[in-house]
Design a protein around this motif. Structure first.
Motif, PDB file in Angstrom:
ATOM      1  N   GLY A  93       0.781  -1.234   0.000  1.00  0.00           N
ATOM      2  CA  GLY A  93       0.000   0.000   0.000  1.00  0.00           C
ATOM      3  C   GLY A  93       0.808   1.277   0.000  1.00  0.00           C
ATOM      4  N   ARG A  94       2.129   1.194   0.034  1.00  0.00           N
ATOM      5  CA  ARG A  94       2.984   2.384   0.035  1.00  0.00           C
ATOM      6  C   ARG A  94       3.856   2.394  -1.205  1.00  0.00           C
ATOM      7  N   GLU A  95       4.160   3.602  -1.688  1.00  0.00           N
ATOM      8  CA  GLU A  95       5.025   3.726  -2.852  1.00  0.00           C
ATOM      9  C   GLU A  95       6.392   3.119  -2.542  1.00  0.00           C
ATOM     10  N   ALA A  96       6.903   2.321  -3.463  1.00  0.00           N
ATOM     11  CA  ALA A  96       8.151   1.592  -3.225  1.00  0.00           C
ATOM     12  C   ALA A  96       9.263   2.091  -4.132  1.00  0.00           C
ATOM     13  N   LYS A  97      10.457   2.157  -3.585  1.00  0.00           N
ATOM     14  CA  LYS A  97      11.662   2.499  -4.338  1.00  0.00           C
ATOM     15  C   LYS A  97      12.291   1.207  -4.857  1.00  0.00           C
ATOM     16  N   PRO A  98      13.162   1.286  -5.867  1.00  0.00           N
ATOM     17  CA  PRO A  98      13.787   0.076  -6.415  1.00  0.00           C
ATOM     18  C   PRO A  98      14.559  -0.729  -5.364  1.00  0.00           C
ATOM     19  N   GLY A  99      15.121  -0.082  -4.364  1.00  0.00           N
ATOM     20  CA  GLY A  99      15.905  -0.771  -3.341  1.00  0.00           C
ATOM     21  C   GLY A  99      15.095  -1.245  -2.156  1.00  0.00           C
ATOM     22  N   SER A 100      13.775  -1.055  -2.184  1.00  0.00           N
ATOM     23  CA  SER A 100      12.930  -1.523  -1.086  1.00  0.00           C
ATOM     24  C   SER A 100      13.067  -3.030  -0.935  1.00  0.00           C
ATOM     25  N   VAL A 101      13.079  -3.497   0.305  1.00  0.00           N
ATOM     26  CA  VAL A 101      13.230  -4.933   0.564  1.00  0.00           C
ATOM     27  C   VAL A 101      11.858  -5.599   0.549  1.00  0.00           C
ATOM     28  N   VAL A 102      11.740  -6.667  -0.251  1.00  0.00           N
ATOM     29  CA  VAL A 102      10.491  -7.437  -0.298  1.00  0.00           C
ATOM     30  C   VAL A 102      10.721  -8.782   0.369  1.00  0.00           C
ATOM     31  N   LYS A 103       9.650  -9.301   0.970  1.00  0.00           N
ATOM     32  CA  LYS A 103       9.734 -10.605   1.631  1.00  0.00           C
ATOM     33  C   LYS A 103       8.439 -11.369   1.380  1.00  0.00           C
ATOM     34  N   VAL A 104       8.452 -12.644   1.700  1.00  0.00           N
ATOM     35  CA  VAL A 104       7.293 -13.502   1.510  1.00  0.00           C
ATOM     36  C   VAL A 104       6.109 -12.932   2.289  1.00  0.00           C
ATOM     37  N   GLY A 105       4.949 -12.865   1.642  1.00  0.00           N
ATOM     38  CA  GLY A 105       3.736 -12.350   2.267  1.00  0.00           C
ATOM     39  C   GLY A 105       3.437 -10.909   1.903  1.00  0.00           C
ATOM     40  N   ASP A 106       4.408 -10.178   1.359  1.00  0.00           N
ATOM     41  CA  ASP A 106       4.177  -8.794   0.950  1.00  0.00           C
ATOM     42  C   ASP A 106       3.244  -8.746  -0.254  1.00  0.00           C
ATOM     43  N   THR A 107       2.557  -7.621  -0.410  1.00  0.00           N
ATOM     44  CA  THR A 107       1.654  -7.405  -1.538  1.00  0.00           C
ATOM     45  C   THR A 107       2.228  -6.316  -2.432  1.00  0.00           C
ATOM     46  N   LEU A 108       2.271  -6.574  -3.721  1.00  0.00           N
ATOM     47  CA  LEU A 108       2.739  -5.599  -4.708  1.00  0.00           C
ATOM     48  C   LEU A 108       1.585  -5.208  -5.607  1.00  0.00           C
ATOM     49  N   GLU A 109       1.487  -3.915  -5.894  1.00  0.00           N
ATOM     50  CA  GLU A 109       0.510  -3.406  -6.854  1.00  0.00           C
ATOM     51  C   GLU A 109       1.317  -2.683  -7.929  1.00  0.00           C
ATOM     52  N   ILE A 110       1.253  -3.184  -9.153  1.00  0.00           N
ATOM     53  CA  ILE A 110       2.083  -2.673 -10.243  1.00  0.00           C
ATOM     54  C   ILE A 110       1.197  -2.089 -11.325  1.00  0.00           C
ATOM     55  N   GLY A 111       1.496  -0.853 -11.731  1.00  0.00           N
ATOM     56  CA  GLY A 111       0.747  -0.189 -12.794  1.00  0.00           C
ATOM     57  C   GLY A 111       1.436  -0.357 -14.133  1.00  0.00           C
ATOM     58  N   PHE A 112       0.750  -1.014 -15.076  1.00  0.00           N
ATOM     59  CA  PHE A 112       1.237  -1.187 -16.445  1.00  0.00           C
ATOM     60  C   PHE A 112       0.300  -0.413 -17.365  1.00  0.00           C
TER      61      PHE A 112
END
Length: 90
Positions: A32-51
């Motif tokens: 739910g928050r804007e992410a930078k390229p270096g943001s750390v992702v882990k199992v269980g996180d949710t990504l929303e990607i605009g194409f």
């Protein structure tokens, strides 16, 4: 794992430089928050990607430094895929 690398390894985005550019433009939300390229992702996180007109929401199931093409889809689960309606021109 870095967000831009995850997007490339999972094949959600074909190239890491494109993943970095998309993140820099604010088109990726991590939990739910804007992410930078270096943001750390882990199992269980949710990504929303605009194409463009399409918004893809996925949940991260695995992280790996590399993945074969056949195994890349197992790294995430698609939660929602929607199309934005364009605003009519006045």
């Amino acid at each position: 794992m870095r967000l831009d690398k995850y997007l490339k390894v999972s094949r959600l985005i074909k190239r890491r430089t494109v993943a970095k550019d998309v993140s820099d433009q604010g088109r990726v939300l991590l939990n739910g928050r804007e992410a930078k390229p270096g943001s750390v992702v882990k199992v269980g996180d949710t990504l929303e990607i605009g194409f463009g007109q399409k918004i893809l929401t996925v949940r991260i199931e695995q992280t790996a430094d590399s993945a074969r093409k056949e195994n890349a889809e197992a790294m995430y689960t698609i939660l929602k895929e929607e199309t934005r309606k364009s605003e009519p021109l006045l």
